[in-house]
Design an enzyme around this catalytic site. Structure first.
Site, PDB file in Angstrom:
ATOM      1  N   LYS A 119       0.901  -1.215   0.093  1.00  0.00           N
ATOM      2  CA  LYS A 119      -0.028  -0.071   0.011  1.00  0.00           C
ATOM      3  C   LYS A 119       1.035   1.305  -0.025  1.00  0.00           C
ATOM      4  O   LYS A 119       0.436   2.271  -0.532  1.00  0.00           O
ATOM      5  CB  LYS A 119      -1.073   0.075   1.163  1.00  0.00           C
ATOM      6  CG  LYS A 119      -2.085  -1.113   1.055  1.00  0.00           C
ATOM      7  CD  LYS A 119      -3.005  -0.991   2.218  1.00  0.00           C
ATOM      8  CE  LYS A 119      -4.222  -1.924   2.113  1.00  0.00           C
ATOM      9  NZ  LYS A 119      -5.052  -1.839   3.135  1.00  0.00           N
ATOM     10  N   ASP A 166     -10.513   2.448   2.492  1.00  0.00           N
ATOM     11  CA  ASP A 166     -10.763   1.609   3.814  1.00  0.00           C
ATOM     12  C   ASP A 166     -11.501   2.655   4.677  1.00  0.00           C
ATOM     13  O   ASP A 166     -12.480   2.004   5.399  1.00  0.00           O
ATOM     14  CB  ASP A 166      -9.310   1.495   4.493  1.00  0.00           C
ATOM     15  CG  ASP A 166      -8.780   0.353   3.869  1.00  0.00           C
ATOM     16  OD1 ASP A 166      -9.632  -0.630   3.211  1.00  0.00           O
ATOM     17  OD2 ASP A 166      -7.480   0.010   4.130  1.00  0.00           O
TER      18      ASP A 166
HETATM   19  P1  NAP Z   1      -1.096  -3.459  11.224  1.00  0.00           P
HETATM   20  O1  NAP Z   1      -0.474  -2.338  10.489  1.00  0.00           O
HETATM   21  O2  NAP Z   1       0.119  -4.695  11.402  1.00  0.00           O
HETATM   22  O3  NAP Z   1      -1.265  -2.998  12.832  1.00  0.00           O
HETATM   23  C1  NAP Z   1      -1.421  -3.976  13.789  1.00  0.00           C
HETATM   24  C2  NAP Z   1      -1.744  -3.429  15.103  1.00  0.00           C
HETATM   25  O4  NAP Z   1      -1.971  -4.128  16.284  1.00  0.00           O
HETATM   26  C3  NAP Z   1      -0.890  -2.288  15.734  1.00  0.00           C
HETATM   27  O5  NAP Z   1      -1.522  -0.936  16.098  1.00  0.00           O
HETATM   28  C4  NAP Z   1      -0.262  -3.319  16.732  1.00  0.00           C
HETATM   29  O6  NAP Z   1       0.319  -2.487  17.748  1.00  0.00           O
HETATM   30  C5  NAP Z   1      -1.366  -3.952  17.114  1.00  0.00           C
HETATM   31  N1  NAP Z   1      -1.207  -5.311  17.782  1.00  0.00           N
HETATM   32  C6  NAP Z   1      -0.794  -6.368  17.326  1.00  0.00           C
HETATM   33  N2  NAP Z   1      -0.315  -7.227  18.266  1.00  0.00           N
HETATM   34  C7  NAP Z   1      -0.846  -6.536  19.393  1.00  0.00           C
HETATM   35  C8  NAP Z   1      -0.797  -7.307  20.904  1.00  0.00           C
HETATM   36  N3  NAP Z   1      -0.436  -8.347  21.159  1.00  0.00           N
HETATM   37  N4  NAP Z   1      -1.174  -6.487  21.948  1.00  0.00           N
HETATM   38  C9  NAP Z   1      -1.715  -5.069  21.527  1.00  0.00           C
HETATM   39  N5  NAP Z   1      -1.398  -4.463  20.247  1.00  0.00           N
HETATM   40  C10 NAP Z   1      -1.265  -5.276  19.131  1.00  0.00           C
HETATM   41  O7  NAP Z   1      -2.185  -4.168  10.687  1.00  0.00           O
HETATM   42  P2  NAP Z   1      -3.659  -3.367  10.024  1.00  0.00           P
HETATM   43  O8  NAP Z   1      -3.440  -3.746   8.580  1.00  0.00           O
HETATM   44  O9  NAP Z   1      -3.622  -2.079  10.660  1.00  0.00           O
HETATM   45  O10 NAP Z   1      -4.830  -4.485  10.400  1.00  0.00           O
HETATM   46  C11 NAP Z   1      -5.231  -4.548  11.881  1.00  0.00           C
HETATM   47  C12 NAP Z   1      -6.678  -5.202  12.054  1.00  0.00           C
HETATM   48  O11 NAP Z   1      -7.407  -4.820  11.072  1.00  0.00           O
HETATM   49  C13 NAP Z   1      -6.232  -6.879  11.581  1.00  0.00           C
HETATM   50  O12 NAP Z   1      -6.864  -7.670  12.227  1.00  0.00           O
HETATM   51  C14 NAP Z   1      -6.977  -6.795  10.240  1.00  0.00           C
HETATM   52  O13 NAP Z   1      -7.548  -7.973   9.868  1.00  0.00           O
HETATM   53  C15 NAP Z   1      -7.975  -5.714  10.237  1.00  0.00           C
HETATM   54  N6  NAP Z   1      -8.302  -5.144   8.965  1.00  0.00           N
HETATM   55  C16 NAP Z   1      -9.773  -5.253   8.603  1.00  0.00           C
HETATM   56  C17 NAP Z   1     -10.035  -4.439   7.583  1.00  0.00           C
HETATM   57  C18 NAP Z   1     -11.582  -4.739   6.906  1.00  0.00           C
HETATM   58  O14 NAP Z   1     -11.799  -4.421   5.848  1.00  0.00           O
HETATM   59  N7  NAP Z   1     -12.588  -5.183   8.061  1.00  0.00           N
HETATM   60  C19 NAP Z   1      -9.145  -3.952   6.704  1.00  0.00           C
HETATM   61  C20 NAP Z   1      -7.826  -3.613   7.221  1.00  0.00           C
HETATM   62  C21 NAP Z   1      -7.581  -4.472   8.319  1.00  0.00           C
HETATM   63  P3  NAP Z   1       1.792  -1.922  17.632  1.00  0.00           P
HETATM   64  O15 NAP Z   1       1.874  -0.735  16.943  1.00  0.00           O
HETATM   65  O16 NAP Z   1       2.433  -1.576  19.083  1.00  0.00           O
HETATM   66  O17 NAP Z   1       2.666  -3.160  16.998  1.00  0.00           O
END
Ligand code: NAP
Length: 316
Positions: free
Chosen positions: A92, A128
């Protein structure tokens, strides 16, 4: 006869699986998703259903593009005359830097999930945040104007949601993240209504930040945009909840952006407490619906798209 009966529902499902497109020909237009890995992407399901339902002469495929090969992929898009591109992890940010231009939202996010061809130029969009708002409106009917919101997480999804919430007039957007520095960066996407707090997983150690407790207690909308809770249905313990559910007020609406499992540990806990709660399927469908409309100018068949995604997720 649309009376809600079992037979009616079967008929609606059967109808939604009819492919109304003409057979593939020399005139068929191509759209694709690029990512790595891309094999499990739901985009071909969602967009394939949209083209089949509307009968547009388009087809949609998944293309695995290795990290570092995005420039070549965009050159390929130009050379092949691909009419629309979805972009998923990890491309992205690279696509945002390599398209001819980005619309404002995508430029501010530094992330593109949809490329549109406009007068021969590749234009980067991010659907998004808008998809999140559309999904919220569909699920709960909530208008976020003037609402106090807490977003858990500060990754790509969180940033898009934070930006959209502020743009739609939320009065306060508190970003709670494990890494405070990233929370501050994400909160900046909300301008003057954004605020950052540390997300401490205080289920048992009592080291909860007062600011987080206050924000959650006063929030009208809580969004889980962390990846905590993703995975199998067996993962229902508190370590699969991003925050202690008891801290969330019973009058709030809770949205977990995770769409698999359909009900996360956080959602299950909120349901038990009688809190209105939704998963991430609507956002997923609605961000794809926006891409479809950007490419084609046609209203997206969201009912058929949702049904197709649910079918695939149910079989996982
Ligand atoms: P990302 O950029 O990897 O961000 C992950 C986030 O989760 C970060 O804020 C990270 O915190 C936090 N995190 C991970 N493990 C953790 C833990 N054990 N304890 C506390 N915080 C934790 O991922 P993303 O792309 O933003 O996606 C995040 C979620 O949204 C995923 O589950 C994804 O499937 C979902 N999503 C859904 C859609 C939809 O259309 N429904 C679209 C996009 C994403 P740190 O910054 O501290 O590492």
């Amino acid at each position: 006869q649309r009376d809600g009966s079992v037979w009616t529902r079967i008929w609606v499902v059967a109808e939604s699986t009819i492919d109304r497109r003409p057979p593939v020909s020399g005139a068929t237009r191509l759209a694709a998703v690029i990512g790595d890995p891309v094999r499990h992407s739901l985009s071909p399901t969602l967009l394939g259903a949209a083209f089949a339902e509307t009968g547009l002469d388009w087809t949609y495929v998944a293309l695995e593009v290795a990290d570092g090969s995005v420039r070549g992929a965009l050159d390929g898009m130009r050379a092949f005359g691909i009419s629309g591109l979805s972009v998923t992890m990890p491309h992205k940010a690279a696509v945002a830097a390599l398209v001819d231009r980005c619309v404002d939202d995508a430029a501010a996010l530094g992330a593109v999930n949809c490329v549109v061809v406009e007068e021969g130029q590749l234009v980067g969009y991010n659907t998004d945040g808008g998809g999140f708002l559309d999904g919220l409106a569909h699920d709960s009917g909530m208008d976020v104007t003037g609402r106090r919101v807490v977003v858990l997480g500060a990754g790509g999804a969180a940033r898009a949601v934070v930006q959209a919430l502020a743009g739609a007039g939320a009065s306060e957007v508190v970003v709670a993240n494990r890494t405070l520095e990233r929370a501050e960066e994400a909160a900046a996407m909300a301008g003057s209504v954004g605020r950052a707090v540390e997300l401490s997983l205080g289920h048992s150690d009592g080291r909860l930040e007062g600011a987080l407790v206050d924000a959650l207690g006063g929030a009208e909308l809580v969004v889980n945009a962390t990846s905590v809770g993703m995975g199998g249905v067996s993962e229902m313990s508190t370590i699969h909840q991003p925050v202690d559910p008891a801290l969330i007020g019973v009058g709030s609406v809770v949205v977990d952006l995770i769409y698999y499992p359909a009900e996360t540990a956080l959602m299950a806990a909120m349901r038990v407490r009688g809190v209105e709660t939704y998963g991430g399927l609507s956002m997923l469908v609605c961000q794809a619906a926006r891409a479809f409309t950007l490419w084609t100018g046609v209203e997206a068949p969201v009912v058929a798209m949702r049904a197709a995604a649910q079918d695939v997720l149910a079989s996982r």
